[in-house]
Design an enzyme around this catalytic site. Structure first.
Site: not given
Length: 474
Positions: A34, A75, A223, A281
């Protein structure tokens, strides 16, 4: 090497970007590499792609390359290097102004990167910072500021992620950065493209249109990390080519106690539709620093295998961790052990053949081939495919009989690196005539000793078009 059917996805980074480190990961069981486009430059990612191809050539195997687009991740903006400490019950401000965060006697102000945050987030909404470690609530809002009250203590640093679990964020799923990264990925023939923060099937359709505009048909991995996606699971899974249970951001967008059930739902729906599914994760998070995982982490990985995930993904464990190859080997051992035990204890596993519920002849053909394989106690089920449809549909029944796949397409062979149980893939061109094709396949299997003499095999060819099913005894 421990033989396994569940695939291992490894995120590459400073701990795993050299050829020697990649070789160690492949030996430990890595099937997919990935590339996380939230970090790194195109120059560095190109170096990684070249190193992956060199490593797979040396190991005489295929390693699929998954490009993971960053998406509209919100963010924290510029901050002092040490960050800013926020204490429980403290009132602080987040702003869309391009400033450096600061804390004075009278006010603490923190910049964010998303310009529409004040429009999208309402008074009373929950705001989670740094993967939920700092929880706060909106107590007031202005044109360009949200006034928050901290419910927990924590340090806010530059680049920390922000989540709004009970708000609907209007940011486009595919950003300008994603468009540039997508062009890079397509130009360098990545095998899969993961789309972050999917909300509905339209996001998948929009990305597919962009891919097709470039003359490609690269598979899309959706996702699942937003509460909106959980509400539209069925339509997303039908529209996509594969799916990822992205438990990090998902765990801050829905209550964490809901994650196990949502994970099971996603895996079940993906299996049902023959779409590969990745569980991701914090699988072995402690191995970022420690040489062995916790017992809870082992159980988490094992349960994903029990649930029939196609693949399990490592993130920081292999990207920046101290023990990347060791972490990959732990996953390989867990998958091998669980799969072996499931074979010993048949009550843990049931084959569900129910053709009466199917309407497509291609699906019925694959199901019948699996049923025949089990009943005949065949040593292997052989699939011939041009587009990958047949082995994917065979694999979803998890019959554990070895699957040997033939295809005329190297691209298809690379895409099958993500699919459970597809461990032997041969790129061969056979005659178009069905009988000659079957005889060529049987001859190749006998010549290469893929099955012992006297054993039975079941062969299914191109279930998506003119399907044929045959049984042979070598």
């Amino acid at each position: 090497m421990f033989q396994k059917n569940t695939k291992v996805v490894c995120t590459l980074g400073p701990s795993s970007d050299s050829i020697n480190e990649l070789l160690a990961l492949i030996k430990a069981g890595m099937n997919i590499a990935r590339l996380n486009f939230s970090h790194g430059t195109h120059e560095h990612h190109l170096k990684l792609i070249k190193n992956i191809h060199k490593a797979e050539s040396l190991m005489k195997t295929r390693i699929g390359i998954l490009q993971d687009l960053q998406g509209p991740k919100i963010r924290i903006g510029e901050m002092p290097p040490e960050g800013i400490q926020i204490k429980k019950d403290e009132v602080f401000t987040i702003t869309i102004k391009e400033i450096t965060g600061e804390k004075t006697k009278h006010k603490t102000i923190i910049p964010v990167t998303y310009k529409n945050v004040c429009r999208d987030v309402k008074k009373g909404a929950t705001v989670l910072i740094n993967d939920g470690l700092l929880e706060s609530v909106v107590i007031n809002k202005k044109k360009d500021e949200l006034i928050l009250k901290a419910k927990t203590s924590g340090i806010i640093k530059h680049g920390n992620g922000i989540n709004f679990p009970n708000s609907t964020i209007s940011a486009k799923t595919i950003t300008e950065k994603d468009l540039k990264d997508l062009e890079f990925g397509l130009n360098n023939d990545v095998d899969f493209i993961a789309l972050s923060f999917v909300k509905s099937k339209k996001d998948i359709e929009d990305l597919r249109a962009l891919i097709q505009k470039k003359g490609k048909n690269t598979p899309i991995i959706a996702k699942i990390e937003r509460h909106e996606a959980v509400s539209h699971l069925k339509e997303i899974i039908k529209a996509t080519d594969g799916v990822m249970v992205a438990r990090g951001d998902l765990g801050t967008d829905i209550p964490p106690e809901h994650i196990p059930l949502v994970q099971k739902r996603i895996i079940h729906l993906a299996n049902k539709h023959g779409k590969p599914v990745i569980t991701a994760t914090q699988v072995l998070q402690s191995m970022v620093k420690n040489p062995i995982p916790t017992r809870a982490e082992i159980s988490d990985a094992a349960n994903a295998v029990f649930d029939h995930t196609d693949a399990i993904m490592l993130s920081n464990e292999t990207a920046v961790g101290k023990y990347p190859a060791r972490a990959a080997l732990v996953l390989t051992k867990v998958a091998h052990s669980v799969e072996q035990e499931m074979e010993k204890h048949k009550e843990l596993k049931e084959y569900n053949f129910s053709s009466k519920q199917k309407t497509r002849s291609s699906l019925i053909a694959c199901e019948n081939a699996c049923d025949l394989t089990v009943r005949a106690k065949a040593a292997a089920i052989i699939t011939y495919t041009d587009d990958g449809f047949t082995p994917k549909q065979i694999a979803k029944y998890r019959i554990s009989t070895p699957i040997i796949t033939f295809t005329s397409s190297e691209k298809t062979a690379r895409e099958l690196t993500l699919v459970w149980g597809i461990n032997k893939v041969f790129v061969k061109k056979f005659p178009l005539d069905a009988n000659k094709k079957l005889q060529n396949i049987v001859n190749f299997i006998a010549r290469e000793h893929l099955v012992k003499k006297g054993q039975k095999i079941v062969i299914i060819c191109n279930a998506s078009s003119t399907s044929t099913i045959s049984t042979y005894k070598l």
